[in-house]
Design a protein around this motif. Sequence first.
Motif, mmCIF file in Angstrom:
data_model
loop_
_atom_site.group_PDB
_atom_site.id
_atom_site.type_symbol
_atom_site.label_atom_id
_atom_site.label_comp_id
_atom_site.label_asym_id
_atom_site.label_seq_id
_atom_site.Cartn_x
_atom_site.Cartn_y
_atom_site.Cartn_z
ATOM 1 N N GLU A 1 0.833 -1.207 0.000
ATOM 2 C CA GLU A 1 0.000 0.000 0.000
ATOM 3 C C GLU A 1 0.868 1.258 0.000
ATOM 4 O O GLU A 1 0.600 2.207 -0.724
ATOM 5 N N SER B 1 2.633 1.486 -3.466
ATOM 6 C CA SER B 1 1.663 1.870 -4.491
ATOM 7 C C SER B 1 1.334 3.358 -4.387
ATOM 8 O O SER B 1 1.263 4.061 -5.388
ATOM 9 N N LYS C 1 -2.349 7.641 6.434
ATOM 10 C CA LYS C 1 -2.186 6.181 6.416
ATOM 11 C C LYS C 1 -0.750 5.790 6.776
ATOM 12 O O LYS C 1 -0.520 4.839 7.516
#
Length: 126
Positions: free
Chosen positions: A20, A23, A42
């Motif tokens: 994640e 990406s 995040k």
Amino acid sequence: MSRELVQYETLSESIIVNKEIQSGLKQAGTMTDYERNEFQTKLNNALGEQVFRLSNLSNVVVLTEGMDTFFDMGYEWYPGNQITESIKRINQFAGNTTWNYMRSNRGTDKIAFITAGSFNWPIALG
């Protein structure tokens, strides 16, 4: 000391292998301000617990491929081009990592662990 060094390496590897995170970093250049803020949140959530377990760690910096700071999770920063100059030395060392001396904005001496992941996103832990 060896245990502390292993923890730094483990933290950097967790960033490098996190799909994640990788990406999101690929898309950093095209993100809106809202998307960038959401992704940085995040990152903060994903790394926060690990970072706070390392009592001697004062900063985590994740850079884009273009060497722009994308994420900075610390209370100290490194004036001038100290991080960029350290990154230039990475390829001279096996494993795409290097340890460097830096001086923070507060005038404290730091040893920084610099690494580049498989996508060449530099990470500085200091």
